[in-house]
Design a protein around this motif. Sequence first.
Motif, PDB file in Angstrom:
ATOM      1  N   TRP A 189       0.815  -1.211   0.000  1.00 32.05           N
ATOM      2  CA  TRP A 189       0.000   0.000   0.000  1.00 32.05           C
ATOM      3  C   TRP A 189       0.851   1.265   0.000  1.00 32.05           C
ATOM      4  N   TRP A 219       0.383   5.679  -7.555  1.00 34.43           N
ATOM      5  CA  TRP A 219      -0.840   6.456  -7.781  1.00 34.43           C
ATOM      6  C   TRP A 219      -0.551   7.919  -8.131  1.00 34.43           C
ATOM      7  N   ARG A 223       0.556   4.185  -2.739  1.00 39.75           N
ATOM      8  CA  ARG A 223       0.082   5.512  -2.327  1.00 39.75           C
ATOM      9  C   ARG A 223       1.109   6.601  -2.581  1.00 39.75           C
TER      10      ARG A 223
END
Length: 279
Positions: free
Chosen positions: A169, A177, A173
């Motif tokens: 993650w 992204w 993040r």
Amino acid sequence: MSCVETIQNYAFRSIGIGERLLPKADFTLCDHFVLIGSGLIWNVYFAVLALCSGFFFATAVALARNSRLAILRKPAQWFIFVFRGSPLFIQFFIAYEALTLLPRNGLEIDLWFAQFTAETRWLTRAWAGALIVLFLNTSAYSAEIFYGALRSVPKGDLEAADAYGFTGWMKFRKIIWPTMLRLAWPAYTNEAIFLTHATTLVFFSSFPAWQQKGDALYYASYLADKTFNPFIPYPILAFYFVLLSLGIIGLFGLAYRRLNRHLPGTAGGRLRPRPFMVR
């Protein structure tokens, strides 16, 4: 009737505030601007909600299409193919016909601990049914844009993230992204403009305008029929959508500069969306 009275009576008529009856004759330029501007509220409603909800769903679909697992990749590919490969106008008709097949009295849902009825009539109204179609359509186009950006994320960035110990993650993040958004943002800005223009198709779809609470094209068509002069309401409608497009470019330009705030000097550049003749 003065222009001030016209604004008081019809500025929010499209959402049920003000005069219930439309004017029948003696239309002034103020009447045109106010009535069409009132209907524009629905176009903004469709565009904002479809874009905001579709943004996150499109991100999920793009990630699914980029997945190595066929159980995630294949449904995402077919979803994008179906909604990008068929005309939006046809999607409206198919959705309306499908939603009208639902029981008029609602769906009976029987759980082992309770039984209740889910209301379905609201799905055939434009504010819900047409919004669902626009949401799915823009999600498919945006997902394809985001997928292309995902495939273009520099491998050096990913290797640097691995070197810093980013996994899972945190890596998505902080690296994947944001980089995906920076690469996709100019094309996504064009998609936002195209979707805003596409909201006028709701007028031609089967979804009814309840109690004459239609969108901007509904009122432009009404005025053109009453005055037998299309060269006043339709240019006014186009003028409003040009203003909306400029507003979208401005807002998305601010977001683009925010996304590139870490880049030195002119490296981040300015958002310069280029219009395309075909979507």
